[in-house]
Structures are given as C-alpha cells and as structure tokens.
Design a protein around this motif. Structure first.
Motif, PDB file in Angstrom:
ATOM      1  N   TRP A  52       0.875  -1.190   0.000  1.00  0.00           N
ATOM      2  CA  TRP A  52       0.000   0.000   0.000  1.00  0.00           C
ATOM      3  C   TRP A  52       0.897   1.220   0.000  1.00  0.00           C
ATOM      4  O   TRP A  52       1.897   1.266   0.714  1.00  0.00           O
ATOM      5  CB  TRP A  52      -0.866  -0.032   1.270  1.00  0.00           C
ATOM      6  CG  TRP A  52      -1.983   0.966   1.368  1.00  0.00           C
ATOM      7  CD1 TRP A  52      -1.980   2.128   2.094  1.00  0.00           C
ATOM      8  CD2 TRP A  52      -3.284   0.879   0.782  1.00  0.00           C
ATOM      9  NE1 TRP A  52      -3.192   2.762   1.992  1.00  0.00           N
ATOM     10  CE2 TRP A  52      -4.023   2.022   1.190  1.00  0.00           C
ATOM     11  CE3 TRP A  52      -3.894  -0.047  -0.047  1.00  0.00           C
ATOM     12  CZ2 TRP A  52      -5.333   2.251   0.795  1.00  0.00           C
ATOM     13  CZ3 TRP A  52      -5.211   0.172  -0.446  1.00  0.00           C
ATOM     14  CH2 TRP A  52      -5.910   1.305  -0.031  1.00  0.00           C
ATOM     15  N   ALA A 105      -5.226  -0.019  10.822  1.00  0.00           N
ATOM     16  CA  ALA A 105      -5.729  -0.714   9.642  1.00  0.00           C
ATOM     17  C   ALA A 105      -4.722  -1.746   9.127  1.00  0.00           C
ATOM     18  O   ALA A 105      -3.523  -1.489   9.066  1.00  0.00           O
ATOM     19  CB  ALA A 105      -6.040   0.291   8.539  1.00  0.00           C
ATOM     20  N   ARG A 106      -5.253  -2.915   8.787  1.00  0.00           N
ATOM     21  CA  ARG A 106      -4.485  -3.979   8.141  1.00  0.00           C
ATOM     22  C   ARG A 106      -5.363  -4.607   7.075  1.00  0.00           C
ATOM     23  O   ARG A 106      -6.577  -4.415   7.051  1.00  0.00           O
ATOM     24  CB  ARG A 106      -4.091  -5.071   9.142  1.00  0.00           C
ATOM     25  CG  ARG A 106      -2.979  -4.688  10.083  1.00  0.00           C
ATOM     26  CD  ARG A 106      -2.625  -5.834  11.017  1.00  0.00           C
ATOM     27  NE  ARG A 106      -1.496  -5.478  11.863  1.00  0.00           N
ATOM     28  CZ  ARG A 106      -0.235  -5.680  11.552  1.00  0.00           C
ATOM     29  NH1 ARG A 106       0.075  -6.270  10.410  1.00  0.00           N
ATOM     30  NH2 ARG A 106       0.739  -5.313  12.363  1.00  0.00           N
ATOM     31  N   ILE A 107      -4.731  -5.390   6.206  1.00  0.00           N
ATOM     32  CA  ILE A 107      -5.537  -6.148   5.258  1.00  0.00           C
ATOM     33  C   ILE A 107      -5.963  -7.470   5.903  1.00  0.00           C
ATOM     34  O   ILE A 107      -5.253  -8.037   6.726  1.00  0.00           O
ATOM     35  CB  ILE A 107      -4.805  -6.391   3.919  1.00  0.00           C
ATOM     36  CG1 ILE A 107      -3.449  -7.074   4.127  1.00  0.00           C
ATOM     37  CG2 ILE A 107      -4.663  -5.090   3.147  1.00  0.00           C
ATOM     38  CD1 ILE A 107      -2.742  -7.459   2.833  1.00  0.00           C
ATOM     39  N   SER A 112      -0.842  -8.506   6.610  1.00  0.00           N
ATOM     40  CA  SER A 112      -2.222  -8.922   6.872  1.00  0.00           C
ATOM     41  C   SER A 112      -2.420  -9.278   8.336  1.00  0.00           C
ATOM     42  O   SER A 112      -1.467  -9.566   9.070  1.00  0.00           O
ATOM     43  CB  SER A 112      -2.590 -10.126   6.002  1.00  0.00           C
ATOM     44  OG  SER A 112      -1.820 -11.268   6.364  1.00  0.00           O
ATOM     45  N   GLU A 155     -13.075  -1.238   4.856  1.00  0.00           N
ATOM     46  CA  GLU A 155     -13.135  -0.363   3.687  1.00  0.00           C
ATOM     47  C   GLU A 155     -14.502  -0.401   3.017  1.00  0.00           C
ATOM     48  O   GLU A 155     -14.787   0.403   2.126  1.00  0.00           O
ATOM     49  CB  GLU A 155     -12.039  -0.706   2.685  1.00  0.00           C
ATOM     50  CG  GLU A 155     -12.171  -2.039   1.995  1.00  0.00           C
ATOM     51  CD  GLU A 155     -11.031  -2.298   1.010  1.00  0.00           C
ATOM     52  OE1 GLU A 155     -11.329  -2.642  -0.141  1.00  0.00           O
ATOM     53  OE2 GLU A 155      -9.848  -2.148   1.393  1.00  0.00           O
ATOM     54  N   ARG A 168      -9.268  -3.891   3.652  1.00  0.00           N
ATOM     55  CA  ARG A 168      -8.657  -3.253   4.813  1.00  0.00           C
ATOM     56  C   ARG A 168      -9.663  -3.177   5.952  1.00  0.00           C
ATOM     57  O   ARG A 168     -10.832  -2.838   5.755  1.00  0.00           O
ATOM     58  CB  ARG A 168      -8.133  -1.861   4.462  1.00  0.00           C
ATOM     59  CG  ARG A 168      -7.046  -1.914   3.401  1.00  0.00           C
ATOM     60  CD  ARG A 168      -6.378  -0.574   3.205  1.00  0.00           C
ATOM     61  NE  ARG A 168      -5.512  -0.232   4.327  1.00  0.00           N
ATOM     62  CZ  ARG A 168      -4.307  -0.749   4.528  1.00  0.00           C
ATOM     63  NH1 ARG A 168      -3.821  -1.633   3.675  1.00  0.00           N
ATOM     64  NH2 ARG A 168      -3.576  -0.384   5.549  1.00  0.00           N
TER      65      ARG A 168
END
Length: 662
Positions: free
Chosen positions: A156, A599-601, A569, A514, A621
C-alpha cells in the motif's frame, strides 16, 4: 483544513501525524522522506507514528538541452523507469539515455552514501509505505517516486504532504493508494508560501534526522506480536473453555459467528460446537444462517419433528442451488442431527431450538411456498397470489432483474407489494387457525412474501450499483433476523436469544472496514446499531491450508490450496504469534485491541477462490479491534467436506509456485 501557515518543516510534519493516525505503531509501516526537504517532515511523521524512517531518492533523467523534460527516472533500490512516449517522440538515441542514466545513477549513489553511509535501504516489499515530501506543486517528483516504488512491491502506498493544490492532490489519487494533503491553499502559488521558515535542508541535517530516527527505533517497545501473544486465550479445535465463552457472551441476545471462508472445516465445526454450548448453557433458541429461507425452514421442520424428512441428510436436500456445499456438508449434517436429538429430549414445543435462513436468493421457491401455504388456508387468496406472481414466469431471477433494470421487460414491483399487503391483511385470521404451528406457518409464509418483495428489488439492483444490491441484501438479512427475534419472543414470552451464522464480511462491523468508504453496510453493523450492547461479533481467521471453493460462479467444488497470508495482513501477524490456535477478546481493556486498532488487510474467501489475483480478489482493509468483539485464529485449516464428494474434489489441487502472481 484548506489553509495554514507552518512554522517550518518539522511543524508541518507534526500536522500530518493526525491524518495518518491509523498507521500508528504498526510493524508493517515505514515512512520514506524525499530528500532533502521532505526528510524533516517525514522525521516528525515517523516519530509521531512510532514507525521507521528512511529516505527514497529519485533522480529525473532529463532530456539533454531540455532538462525539464523527463525521459524517465532512477530511484533507490536499483529501480529505473522510462518514459517511452518522450524517448520515441524526440528520437533520442539509446546511448544518450544510458549516458544520462549513468550520470544520474552516480549522483544518486553519492547522495545515498552521504545520507545512509553503508546502511542498505529498508525493505518495502509487502509493507505500507508512507511517502512524504514538504509539499507539491505539479506533483512530478511524487509521481516519479510512486512509480518507482511500485516496482519494489509494497502492499500500500500513501502519499502525504503538508501543502498542495487541491487539483494536484486529486490527480495524485490515480497513482497512490491513499493521498493525505494537510492543507490545500487557494490560490496556490508555491510550496514555500505555506511556511514561515523554508530554508534549504542540508545533507548534514538529513543524516542527523535519519540517525536520530534509528536511535528511537532501537528503544524497543512491546511489539504487536508480543502483545497478542500475552493476550491470546487457549482454544481446543477453535473452541474456548466454558468460562471464557461465558465472559465473552455475557447476557447478549445475539451472537454472530463468522467464517473467513465458505469452505473451511474448522470454522464450521467450531461454530457448531460454540452454538451447542450457547444453546445448552445460555438458553439460545434459534440459529439464523446465511441460507435461503425456504430451504432452511425445511431443516427447521425436521429438527422440530414436524417435517416429512426421515433423516438430517434428507432435510438438507433442499439446498440444491450453487453452492450446495455451503450447507450440504459433513459439519452441518452433524449439527442438524444433534439439534433434532436435543429437541426430541426437550419435548415441549416452546423449548425447542429452530433453524432459519436469512438470505434472499430463493425468489421462485419463496413464490411457491406462499402459494402453497395460501392453498391450504385460503384458496381464493392463493389464486390471487398465483396471478400476481405470474409476472415472474419468464426466465430465472437474474434474467428478470436484467430485463426490468434496463426497461426490456415489465417490473413486478407493484404485484409483489400487493401480495405482501394482502397476506398481512389476513394474517390475524390465518393465525387463529391452529395454535403455535399455525403461527409458525403463517410467519414462514409472510417471510417468504417479504423475501419475494426484497428479492425483486435486489435482482433489479444487481445490474446497477454494487453498493445498492449489497446493502439491499444485508438489510434484508438484518430485517429477517429482527422479525424472527420478535416472532420467537412473542411465542416464548421472553426475549429470544439467537446465534447467527454467516461470512465474516457480513458479520464484522462494516464501519471498521473499507466497505464503509464505498457506502456499504452489513448485518454486523445493523445489529450493533439496533441492539447496542446486546450483541457479540466473533470472527475466524486462518493463515494457510486447504479450502472447498470454485473457480467461478456455478463451477464444480474443488479442494484448493490456500496460500500463506500476505505480508501486512491480520493473518500473517497472527501466524507470527507462533501458536496453533487461539482466541483474542477485543474489549476496550484488551492489550491486543490497541495493537489491532490500526488498519491492516484481512483475507475473505467466499465460494470462489482465485489465488492468482489474491490481493485484489480476497483482501480488504479493516480495523480488527473495531470489526469484531473477538476473533478465533486457527493457523492451518482444511477443506470442508461436501456430502457429494466428487473425484475432482477428492483429487484436490496441486500446490503451486508461490508467489507467482498476486
């Protein structure tokens, strides 16, 4: 803010920390300053967020005689990009491009040594990279940096600057994954006009700031992994001890239990065992699943001893629509058989536990169910329903949605509303017929009529905005849950307690993902809003293993390899904890919650799994601590076993080279 005058670059950097707060303390984040002026700004960002700092140098390859015209650029990490349009358009010879690249390459290396010494550039592959400059005018340098960075494989890219024209910020969003412009002065004349002190940054200052940032990073704080490891609670086959489950659930009426895929045995088996304990220990009286209402109600009749099906397997035969394995699998079969035995022991109808569906894909089956019910209680009403629903007789639901949405066929909206109103008008009369069973059958029919109404809107919306159809579906599921809770509460004379089974993407609060940025909501959000403090959202995650999924919609079920989770992640972070499985509760006092609020995936595998487009197809996200009340991680999982196990499924999928393409 649209305008502000910064004292100096350090002051400007501190102003950027707030808009970047979601990246605070994350181990997968790095800040890169564009020398020289961007480095003091980047230093304050890195210190404020508690993440590493490095520099990223980009040298433009100017066309000889017209240095302002870029033939390309070279950058830190050995990256080179060329502007083929300029090279072809000017006819510049290849040896000239090489000569300019060599000159700029030597200058780039000189500057890197001046700033870093012999320290290599920090790794950016798979990380969130925040690229910082002291401002933008045209944005050419930032665009070149982003283009070069893409070649190094970050997860990102965030472009962050204290000041820039609004138009430049908007244009930059085509290049970066995220753009933060602290101020957008209008009119915009020059970057320096946003500063009291805009003196040139020296090489020595860059070196000092980099060295100080490294010293600060060397002072170790508890890592996210160590915080999670200390907060992790033991589970056995994904199920926590009774006291841990009791503390988590408390007095909540709604426990929503998710799944990170629609085809993982451990998720289904653990969810079933959690549900058994909630039924036996906490008095839960219903399971509401992401399943079609008529097919699930057939199971409900079986577990209550009302239906004609002789076995649990027969009761599950209503699930014929793709993907049948979602409910026709070994784990659901075991649970349905157990639920029938539980209800047989209960004896009293009001003490029995039901099984219901929340989804709206069963348009034609629900039409048949409404007509069938009315034929037994009011033949004249059945004839009216048959006439109204004849509007859907041409083609399947998707064909109807397509033709109605584009005006190629008639809409059935008026007819389905009339039928729903007609059924509700006579509801009291029908309910008086035969006690509790009559009440249940009326409720079943009325929900089918409402499903037809919502499905008609859903299939028309499918061919418009995705947000509209997603929201219609999740609102329908939440409304069905509310109607079911009200119905069971009236029958039982006490607030009904319900377990919900669905995918993480439906049950984790959309406001923490998201989805919200796209205007989407989901069941988890709606339940939290309607029943504040009276719900618990529990998610599942896994790092690797196998999964039952298809290549495309309607394709056969395969037993597929699940790739190891991507860097950055949630799943990779949990894998680094080094435990086979664990539970994390994410309440306000949890040490893990703070680590998981940034925030993370997060991975989401539905009925389709496309590992070759893993990042685009299966990650979104999230702020996990706000998405769920608790999460259960099982590091390696195996595929759900369909009741119809084909030779294709049995053979599985050969492990592929990883990562060949993400």
């Amino acid at each position: 803010m649209s305008d502000r005058l910064f004292k100096d670059r350090r002051d400007a950097g501190r102003a950027l920390v707030g808009p970047l707060e979601q990246y605070r303390g994350r181990e997968d984040v790095i800040v890169l300053g564009l020398p020289r002026g961007g480095v003091p700004v980047a230093y304050e960002v890195a210190v404020g967020l508690g993440v590493p700092l490095d520099v990223f140098l980009v040298r433009k390859l100017g066309l000889p005689g017209h240095r302002e015209l870029a033939m390309g650029a070279i950058a830190s990490g050995g990256v080179a990009v060329t502007n083929d349009h300029v090279i072809r358009g000017t006819g510049v010879p290849a040896e000239v491009v090489r000569r300019v690249a060599d000159e700029e390459g030597r200058e780039l290396l000189r500057r890197e040594r001046a700033y870093r010494g012999d320290t290599p550039m920090a790794e950016v592959t798979g990380r969130v990279v925040i690229v910082v400059d002291d401002g933008l005018a045209t944005g050419a340098s930032m665009r070149a940096a982003i283009e070069a960075l893409r070649n190094l494989g970050p997860a990102w890219i965030v472009a962050a600057v204290p000041a820039a024209p609004r138009s430049t910020c908007q244009e930059l969003r085509r290049e970066a994954d995220e753009v933060v412009c602290a101020t957008t002065p209008a009119p915009f004349f020059a970057v320096g006009q946003s500063y009291w002190d805009f003196r040139q940054t020296s090489d020595a200052e860059v070196r000092e700031l980099l060295a100080d940032a490294r010293r600060r990073q060397s002072v170790q704080r508890p890592s996210e992994v160590s915080l999670i490891r200390s907060a992790a609670l033991p589970v056995s086959d994904g199920v926590p001890a009774d006291d841990a489950l009791d503390r988590l659930v408390g007095g909540a009426r709604f426990v929503l239990i998710g799944e990170a895929s629609h085809g993982t045995h451990e998720f289904y088996a653990a969810r079933a065992e959690l549900t058994r304990r909630l039924i036996e220990r906490k008095g839960f009286c219903a399971v509401a699943a992401e399943a079609d209402w008529p097919d699930a109600y057939r199971v409900n009749r079986y577990v209550r001893g009302r239906g004609a099906d002789p076995t649990a397997e027969a009761a599950l035969r209503g699930f014929t629509r793709f993907p049948a394995w979602l409910w026709r699998n070994a784990d659901v079969l075991d649970f349905v058989a157990w639920l029938r035995e539980h209800n047989d022991r209960a004896g009293d109808e009001r003490a029995m536990v039901g099984f219901y569906g929340l989804d709206l894909y069963s348009l034609h089956a629900s039409i048949e169910a409404v007509i069938s019910y009315l034929a037994t209680v009011d033949p004249a009403a059945a004839a009216r329903a048959r006439e109204r629903y004849a509007c859907f007789d041409h083609g399947d639901a998707r064909e109807y949605g397509y033709t109605a949405a584009f005006g190629a066929g008639a809409s059935c909206e008026r007819q389905v509303v009339e039928q729903l109103v007609d059924l509700r008008r006579h509801a009291l009369e029908y309910a008086r017929r035969d006690g509790m069973i009559a009440e249940d059958e009326l409720f079943y029919a009325e929900q089918n009529a409402r499903l037809v109404h919502d499905a008609e809107r859903y299939y028309r919306a499918m061919f418009g905005a995705r947000t509209s159809s997603w929201n219609l579906r999740d609102r329908h599921m939440a409304d069905t849950l509310t109607a079911l809770a009200d119905h069971l509460t009236r029958q039982r004379g006490a607030p009904a307690k319900i377990v919900v089974w669905a995918h993480n993407s439906h049950l984790g609060d959309a406001r923490a993902t998201e989805l919200a940025a796209r205007g989407e909501l989901n069941v988890g959000q709606l339940v939290r809003e309607q029943y504040p403090g009276d719900s618990r959202l529990i998610g599942f995650t896994t790092y690797t293993g196998t999964v039952t999924a298809a290549d495309d919609w309607g394709a056969p079920a395969d037993r597929k390899q699940v790739r190891p989770a991507l860097p950055g992640s949630v799943e990779e972070l949990f894998h680094e904890v080094g435990q086979k499985e664990f539970l994390l509760t994410l309440g306000a006092s949890s040490s893990a919650a703070e680590a998981l609020r940034s925030a993370r995936i997060e991975r989401a595998i539905g009925v389709i799994y496309r590992p070759r487009t893993e990042r685009q197809s299966h990650y979104f996200r999230v702020r996990l601590a706000d998405q769920f009340d608790a999460v259960i991680h099982i590091d390696e999982t195996r595929a759900l076993e369909p009741l119809e196990r084909t030779a294709r499924w049995e053979s599985g999928e050969l492990p592929e080279a990883y990562p060949a393409e993400v």
